[in-house]
Motif scaffolding. Structure first.
Motif, PDB file in Angstrom:
ATOM      1  N   ASN A  89       0.750  -1.377  -0.006  1.00 27.22           N
ATOM      2  CA  ASN A  89      -0.014   0.025  -0.007  1.00 27.22           C
ATOM      3  C   ASN A  89       0.813   1.392   0.083  1.00 27.22           C
ATOM      4  N   ILE A  90       0.601   1.982  -1.001  1.00 25.95           N
ATOM      5  CA  ILE A  90       1.369   3.450  -1.055  1.00 25.95           C
ATOM      6  C   ILE A  90       0.100   4.492  -0.720  1.00 25.95           C
ATOM      7  N   CYS A  91       0.863   5.363   0.239  1.00 18.65           N
ATOM      8  CA  CYS A  91      -0.041   6.433   0.663  1.00 18.65           C
ATOM      9  C   CYS A  91       0.110   7.832  -0.080  1.00 18.65           C
ATOM     10  N   TYR A  92      -0.852   8.279  -0.650  1.00 15.89           N
ATOM     11  CA  TYR A  92      -0.991   9.484  -1.277  1.00 15.89           C
ATOM     12  C   TYR A  92      -1.355  10.531  -0.434  1.00 15.89           C
ATOM     13  N   VAL A  93      -0.181  11.734  -0.428  1.00 15.97           N
ATOM     14  CA  VAL A  93      -0.229  12.911   0.408  1.00 15.97           C
ATOM     15  C   VAL A  93      -0.251  13.924  -0.805  1.00 15.97           C
ATOM     16  N   ASN A  94      -0.928  15.146  -0.795  1.00  9.83           N
ATOM     17  CA  ASN A  94      -0.666  16.350  -1.667  1.00  9.83           C
ATOM     18  C   ASN A  94       0.132  17.121  -0.896  1.00  9.83           C
ATOM     19  N   ALA A  95       1.516  17.177  -1.115  1.00 10.23           N
ATOM     20  CA  ALA A  95       2.433  17.603  -0.119  1.00 10.23           C
ATOM     21  C   ALA A  95       3.030  19.269  -0.488  1.00 10.23           C
ATOM     22  N   PHE A  96       2.859  19.689  -1.800  1.00  9.36           N
ATOM     23  CA  PHE A  96       3.347  20.939  -2.245  1.00  9.36           C
ATOM     24  C   PHE A  96       2.211  21.766  -2.784  1.00  9.36           C
ATOM     25  N   GLN A  97       1.040  21.584  -2.704  1.00  5.65           N
ATOM     26  CA  GLN A  97      -0.085  22.279  -2.863  1.00  5.65           C
ATOM     27  C   GLN A  97      -1.331  21.781  -1.968  1.00  5.65           C
ATOM     28  N   ALA A  98      -2.227  22.993  -1.661  1.00  8.74           N
ATOM     29  CA  ALA A  98      -3.278  22.802  -0.888  1.00  8.74           C
ATOM     30  C   ALA A  98      -4.232  21.994  -1.814  1.00  8.74           C
ATOM     31  N   GLN A  99      -5.302  21.250  -1.144  1.00  6.10           N
ATOM     32  CA  GLN A  99      -6.455  20.422  -1.814  1.00  6.10           C
ATOM     33  C   GLN A  99      -7.298  21.778  -2.172  1.00  6.10           C
ATOM     34  N   ARG A 100      -8.065  21.479  -3.231  1.00  2.22           N
ATOM     35  CA  ARG A 100      -8.903  22.425  -3.873  1.00  2.22           C
ATOM     36  C   ARG A 100      -9.968  22.802  -2.578  1.00  2.22           C
ATOM     37  N   GLY A 101     -10.069  24.176  -2.487  1.00  4.30           N
ATOM     38  CA  GLY A 101     -10.661  24.731  -1.465  1.00  4.30           C
ATOM     39  C   GLY A 101     -10.388  24.550  -0.091  1.00  4.30           C
ATOM     40  N   ALA A 102      -9.084  24.128   0.299  1.00  7.77           N
ATOM     41  CA  ALA A 102      -8.637  23.793   1.524  1.00  7.77           C
ATOM     42  C   ALA A 102      -7.629  24.878   2.013  1.00  7.77           C
ATOM     43  N   VAL A 160       4.956   6.046   0.776  1.00  6.44           N
ATOM     44  CA  VAL A 160       4.057   7.432   0.831  1.00  6.44           C
ATOM     45  C   VAL A 160       4.478   7.808  -0.586  1.00  6.44           C
ATOM     46  N   GLU A 161       3.564   8.706  -1.265  1.00  2.14           N
ATOM     47  CA  GLU A 161       3.608   9.317  -2.567  1.00  2.14           C
ATOM     48  C   GLU A 161       3.308  10.767  -2.451  1.00  2.14           C
ATOM     49  N   PRO A 162       4.172  11.482  -2.122  1.00  4.06           N
ATOM     50  CA  PRO A 162       3.876  13.098  -2.140  1.00  4.06           C
ATOM     51  C   PRO A 162       3.780  13.870  -3.377  1.00  4.06           C
ATOM     52  N   ASN A 194       9.899   6.839   9.747  1.00  5.41           N
ATOM     53  CA  ASN A 194       8.435   5.908   9.972  1.00  5.41           C
ATOM     54  C   ASN A 194       8.732   4.412   9.315  1.00  5.41           C
ATOM     55  N   GLY A 195       9.893   4.252   8.531  1.00 11.21           N
ATOM     56  CA  GLY A 195       9.987   2.864   7.974  1.00 11.21           C
ATOM     57  C   GLY A 195       9.258   2.826   6.561  1.00 11.21           C
ATOM     58  N   LEU A 196       8.853   4.060   6.089  1.00 10.63           N
ATOM     59  CA  LEU A 196       8.176   4.048   4.557  1.00 10.63           C
ATOM     60  C   LEU A 196       9.248   4.280   3.426  1.00 10.63           C
ATOM     61  N   ALA A 197       8.771   3.520   2.594  1.00  9.64           N
ATOM     62  CA  ALA A 197       9.356   4.110   1.365  1.00  9.64           C
ATOM     63  C   ALA A 197       8.971   5.192   0.826  1.00  9.64           C
ATOM     64  N   ILE A 198       9.506   6.151  -0.061  1.00  2.67           N
ATOM     65  CA  ILE A 198       8.810   7.262  -0.585  1.00  2.67           C
ATOM     66  C   ILE A 198       9.176   7.163  -2.246  1.00  2.67           C
ATOM     67  N   GLY A 199       7.927   7.592  -2.738  1.00  2.71           N
ATOM     68  CA  GLY A 199       8.261   7.809  -4.361  1.00  2.71           C
ATOM     69  C   GLY A 199       8.302   9.137  -4.733  1.00  2.71           C
ATOM     70  N   GLN A 200       8.948   9.324  -5.780  1.00  5.37           N
ATOM     71  CA  GLN A 200       9.044  10.599  -6.589  1.00  5.37           C
ATOM     72  C   GLN A 200       7.911  10.529  -7.607  1.00  5.37           C
TER      73      GLN A 200
END
Length: 283
Positions: A89-102, A160-162, A194-200
């Motif tokens: 399982n890869i965890c998606y996070v919007n890291a460089f921008q705010a979510q729309r309306g957030a 994690v996928e930033p 956290n022991g997580l791999a991180i994707g570009q």
């Protein structure tokens, strides 16, 4: 060379995770599919991380979680969702921008503004860019995003996928590639702690610096469409996950890289199967 491209809309989902530093131990699911391991970059070295299974059947579910199709070995889901049982399982996070309306969920000074004081938006998705120009702001943003990464680990994700690493290319020249890399290194360190791999995510023009930036694998949207998947394989080998949104891009990715990489065709909104626009194909 960077090419502007459409990216699937990510639903805002549940309330954003807490930003406090968690002492959650790194978790890797006991039911995860077999995968390789890789040592983290020296200055991030806390423990080894588990990489996604190479050339595995993959499903991109960042628009909403659902029961993975038969044969799927790896999946990417939003950080507000739960990981899929028995899969990588890869965890998606919007890291460089705010979510729309957030925008209101961020301190005002952390939203990138132009010379007239107006917030700079990603034109395609109307997401406010985050201001990573100074070390102090990068650290504050990384603290918030880091809380989501902590939560990913606590839930049992393996990676994690930033997203929006390439937001500097849409910043009206206010942000630089150097600033983006300084910020991604903070996220790499947090993930590895956290022991997580991180994707570009995308940003093929910075792939050659992946090791220095602590990045372990790649999630490449439309590299078949733009004939640039080899730019990722040069840096990551077969640890590249390809998502295509057009028949042309999917056909090219399958023909040239389908026997080496994980390739999936999805609809642009990354819909769930109950939606009429839902599309999912594999090579």
């Amino acid at each position: 060379m960077h090419r502007d491209r459409r990216r699937p809309y990510r639903a805002l989902g549940a309330a954003l995770a807490a930003t406090g530093l968690l002492l959650a131990a790194a978790q890797t699911s006991s039911t995860a599919a077999p995968a390789g391991t890789a040592p983290v970059v020296e200055n991030h070295a806390v423990q080894d991380v588990t990489l996604p299974p190479a050339h595995a059947d993959f499903d991109y579910q960042i628009g909403g979680a659902y029961t993975p199709p038969k044969g799927v070995k790896a999946v990417s889901r939003d950080h507000t969702a739960k990981p899929a049982d028995g899969l990588y399982n890869i965890c998606y996070v919007n890291a460089f921008q705010a979510q729309r309306g957030a925008e209101g969920q961020w301190d005002e000074d952390l939203l990138l503004r132009d010379a007239n004081g107006k917030i700079v938006y990603d034109g395609g998705w109307h997401e406010a860019l985050l201001d990573i120009r100074t070390k102090e702001k990068r650290e504050r943003i990384a603290a918030k995003v880091g809380g989501w990464i902590d939560d990913c680990a606590a839930k049992g994700f393996q990676a994690v996928e930033p997203d929006n690493y390439d937001s500097y290319t849409r910043s009206k020249k206010l942000l630089t590639a150097s600033q983006a890399q300084s910020f991604i290194r903070l996220l790499s360190e947090r993930a590895h702690e956290n022991g997580l791999a991180i994707g570009q995510k995308n940003t093929s023009e910075l792939a050659e610096s992946a090791a220095a930036n602590g990045l372990d694998f790649a999630v490449a949207e439309q590299c078949g469409q733009y004939d640039e998947c080899d730019e990722y394989t040069e840096a990551f080998g077969d640890e590249v996950i390809v998502i295509e949104y057009t028949d042309e891009g999917f056909a090219n990715a399958c023909e040239k890289w389908g026997d080496q990489l994980s390739v999936v065709r999805r609809d642009e909104d990354v819909s769930t199967p109950d939606k009429a626009e839902y599309v999912r194909e594999t090579c």
